[in-house]
Design an enzyme around this catalytic site. Structure first.
Site, PDB file in Angstrom:
ATOM      1  N   TRP A   1     -19.433  10.406  64.131  1.00 52.74           N
ATOM      2  CA  TRP A   1     -18.041  10.691  64.336  1.00 52.74           C
ATOM      3  C   TRP A   1     -17.388   9.610  65.337  1.00 52.74           C
ATOM      4  O   TRP A   1     -16.205   9.487  65.234  1.00 52.74           O
ATOM      5  CB  TRP A   1     -17.896  12.185  64.936  1.00 52.74           C
ATOM      6  N   HIS A   2     -18.415   9.159  66.279  1.00 56.08           N
ATOM      7  CA  HIS A   2     -17.757   8.082  67.164  1.00 56.08           C
ATOM      8  C   HIS A   2     -17.468   7.019  66.719  1.00 56.08           C
ATOM      9  O   HIS A   2     -16.577   6.163  66.957  1.00 56.08           O
ATOM     10  CB  HIS A   2     -18.776   7.983  68.497  1.00 56.08           C
ATOM     11  N   GLY A   3     -17.976   6.416  65.430  1.00 54.92           N
ATOM     12  CA  GLY A   3     -17.585   5.303  64.862  1.00 54.92           C
ATOM     13  C   GLY A   3     -18.534   4.829  63.794  1.00 54.92           C
ATOM     14  O   GLY A   3     -19.832   5.228  63.807  1.00 54.92           O
TER      15      GLY A   3
END
Lengths: 479, 302
Positions: free
Chosen positions: A325-327
């Site tokens: 989700w963070h990247g």
């Protein structure tokens, strides 16, 4: 438009005055909120407005259809699935396409297939992960019957695009935020004053702690081979304070700004670095995201019901998705894996819910055991941040390796001001750990006197301006 | 509601006044930009040699070692666009000016305008202290406080009774002494090269055009324009990107041909040793003395 910019200093009071003095009534206020939020979002990239409008509109239509075909289970399932696929599809294309295309090409190359995969030059829209998850939660909640689909399209647009939390959260649930846009709002003096104080505290954390740490962190991580192990460890600790100051500072400003408009957002951080184990850390860090994953992934997968193997599988999935989700980067995936490795032993020993209260409840200072627990947890988290912050996995392991192989205890040559400011903020948060933020002091000792409180706000504000580090963008904008 | 608005306004007024007083103090602290502006207003009529450009000439060209009536109007990160703005601003005062010296460095044609990068705040100095009207009075370039770290740094210097870094009486940047030199300066050269090496050449045409405008302006005003590349250390020039360097030289050759300019290149001059450098691409005060003397001799040979 950043929260710590002159533009926001003009935007916020202007909107406040229009909201309370010009727009009479709920509908007018909601229209103003939507217009202002789209203006706020357009200040990054006006082209991305079409994405957020599409996401919002599709989720609104899906919910209306779900409401209409409530009794037809299969159709409801198809509508919900279509909406999820559409939203995740947009997110996937704009955030993950290059990562997966590139990884797939590398995988094929490993097996001897020479593939030159096409990567697209796509701009990552600010905050796309935040508002997409907010839209998803609404559709799923309507499908599950937790919330009724609203017909008020303006209120729904306000719910998805509400500017304080639009680009970096907290990721609100429709069950909490949407009803607030459907109710008339009344100005509450005490809440607005506290909102202002929370904004001030958020600004101080961002500009004093995070931005000062950022200068040293950037220098250390960029040329980490030039520093010995003690400086590298120091750099990682500073990054822990930077990301906390940055993200929780942003959340404080978001929550405080919302309160000026009579809207209450959920708490996103609850002193995560005072956690006694990793499980407690995850109950206190980025709460809106972790609870989102709990409610929409972990529990639907079976949660903690079933065999240990299933619980471990569910936990693993949640942490991997959380990392991703963070990247679109392997470092984030490995960061998720690292945390799952720390979490699983607690799960196996049924110790993952040992600490649900505040540390040193009813005491000024923690016990020696608590200090040791907090330090250990903090250090474990710090090593995770190295993986998170590094440019690549190779560099992360090299960085960590150097901490252990080239460690010579010494006084840091960089970031002394940053660590001093971080320490002061930690002390303030510790002393006020039962409050939502440390500036809730109106009933405490000499702070009962308004003049003393004002003096403190004044000093903090001036210090924030004068001692701020170089202005850096909020880290979580990129997610 | 009224109470809230009143108290908020009161607080903002209090805090704003404090910051306003700070702005006043910072603006009135002597600095090299305000000094150079004052010098030009008072002495430009006697000026014959004007040195413009970036830190390479600010720290590398010592007017006192050059011909009489020379002045160093270079500043850190000053690019040809600002060279032209300053030239246009002060030329009406310069009755005897006949020669303008401008450095051309490895990065000159490839740097973005500094307003677009982390050095945007340099534009504040031109706006506030030299009266260069490139940006409007309502822009962030008209307020010291818009660049908080520099603003607070200057204010803290004031509170501690310290002065801001200054140039000498003829505009030369003092401070690059041997005592001030980092022990890792040779090693650090690789990072400087990395910073100076362009990721793409998008800025090339714009920068070349700016330098052409300077050359055209000089031509129209009967000024002799001299292009100079200042000496750099071996640890710096050996790492430079060949393609970027060749592109630079070819642009310089084109300029010299089109405008009949003289060009002096000391980039790899072996007469300069370690003591002459402050870092990979800047001369020390000793090196500046040596370089200016050599340049003077070479000028005299013409």
């Amino acid at each position: 438009m950043q929260f710590n910019s002159i533009e926001y200093l003009i935007f916020l009071p202007t909107l406040f005055l229009l909201y309370w003095f010009v727009c009479k009534g709920r509908k007018a206020q909601n229209i103003l909120i939507v217009a202002a939020s789209y203006f706020f979002y357009a200040s990054w990239n006006p082209r991305c407005l079409i994405l957020i409008a599409t996401t919002t509109l599709c989720s609104y239509i899906s919910a209306q259809l779900l409401h209409r075909y409530e009794s037809k289970k299969t159709l409801s399932r198809i509508i919900t699935a279509s909406n999820i696929i559409l939203n995740l599809g947009i997110l996937g294309v704009f955030k993950y396409f290059n990562f997966f295309a590139d990884s797939f090409a590398r995988l094929l190359n490993t097996f001897g297939f020479n593939v030159d995969w096409v990567t697209l030059d796509i701009l990552l829209p600010v905050g796309i992960s935040f508002y997409t998850f907010q839209a998803l939660s609404y559709t799923i909640d309507v499908y599950k019957g937790k919330i009724t689909a609203t017909k008020d399209i303006v209120a729904f647009f306000a719910y998805i695009s509400f500017f304080p939390q639009l680009v970096a959260g907290p990721i609100e649930r429709a069950t909490n935020l949407l009803p607030q846009f459907l109710q008339p709002r009344r100005f509450d003096y005490a809440s607005a004053v506290d909102g202002m104080r929370q904004i001030l505290w958020g600004l101080a954390k961002k500009m004093l702690v995070a931005d000062n740490c950022a200068m040293a962190v950037d220098a250390i991580f960029r040329d980490y081979r030039m520093f010995d192990g003690s400086m590298l460890l120091f750099g990682a600790i500073l990054f822990a304070f930077q990301i906390y100051g940055d993200f929780s500072g942003y959340s404080d400003i978001a929550i405080g700004s919302s309160r000026l408009f009579g809207i209450n957002l959920m708490q996103n951080f609850r002193l995560p670095y005072f956690s006694r184990d990793i499980a407690e850390f995850w109950r206190r860090w980025h709460i809106s995201l972790t609870t989102w994953f709990r409610d929409y992934i972990y529990i639907p997968l079976g949660g903690s019901r079933g065999t240990k193997a299933i619980v471990i599988r569910n936990t693993l999935i949640v942490f991997l998705v959380s990392g991703l989700w963070h990247g679109a980067n392997l470092t984030f995936v490995c960061w998720g894996l690292y945390h799952v490795l720390l979490f699983i032993p607690l799960l196996l020993l049924n110790r993952n819910r040992r600490y649900t209260n505040t540390v040193a409840e009813n005491r000024l200072l923690p016990t020696a055991k608590e200090v040791l627990q907090m330090l250990t947890t903090f250090l474990l988290v710090v090593f995770g941040w190295i993986i998170f912050r590094a440019e690549s996995i190779g560099k992360a392991f090299d960085y960590i390796g150097r901490i252990f192989t080239d460690f010579h205890p010494s006084m840091p040559t960089l970031g002394r001001r940053a660590i001093l400011l971080a320490t002061l903020s930690v002390i303030a948060e510790w002393l006020q750990r039962h409050k939502q933020h440390p500036l809730q002091i109106e009933h405490k000792g000499v702070f009962r006197y308004r003049a003393v409180r004002w003096a403190l706000y004044y000093i903090l504000f001036i210090a924030t301006i004068l001692l701020a580090g170089s202005n850096t963008e909020f880290i979580y904008f990129q997610f | 509601m009224k109470r809230f608005v009143t108290y908020t306004l009161l607080f903002m007024l209090l805090a704003g006044s404090t910051l306003g007083v700070g702005e006043y103090i910072v603006r009135n602290m002597p600095n090299s930009y305000s000094y150079k502006h004052r010098w030009m207003l008072d002495n430009a009529s006697q000026l014959e040699y004007l040195i413009l450009g970036s830190s390479h000439t600010y720290y590398g060209f010592l007017p006192s070692a050059f011909f009489d009536n020379s002045f160093n109007l270079a500043n850190v990160s000053q690019n040809p666009e600002y060279d032209l703005l300053l030239l246009k601003k002060y030329l009406p005062l310069c009755k005897r000016l006949h020669t303008v010296v401008i450095p051309v460095s490895y990065f000159t044609f490839f740097d973005k305008p500094f307003e677009q990068g982390s050095e945007w705040h340099f534009a504040i100095n031109y706006k506030l202290y030299m009266g260069v009207d490139k940006h409007s009075n309502l822009s962030k370039y008209n307020f010291e406080i818009s660049n908080r770290p520099v603003y607070s740094g200057k204010l803290l210097s004031f509170l501690k009774g310290k002065e801001l870094p200054m140039c000498d009486t003829l505009g030369f940047g003092v401070g690059y002494t041997i005592d001030d030199k980092a022990s890792t300066w040779k090693y650090d050269a690789q990072y400087i090269v990395k910073r100076h090496t362009a990721v793409n050449w998008d800025e090339f045409d714009g920068n070349l055009d700016n330098l052409r405008k300077v050359a055209q302006f000089c031509k129209e005003n009967d000024l002799r324009l001299i292009l100079v590349t200042t000496p750099t250390a071996e640890s710096y020039y050996t790492l430079l990107d060949k393609a970027q360097l060749e592109k630079t030289y070819s642009a310089i050759t084109g300029l010299c041909n089109d405008y009949s300019l003289n060009y002096y290149n000391y980039m790899t001059d072996i007469r300069f040793n370690d003591d002459d450098f402050h870092d990979g691409d800047h001369l020390s005060d000793i090196g500046a003395q040596k370089f200016t003397t050599i340049l003077k001799e070479d000028f005299s040979k013409e």
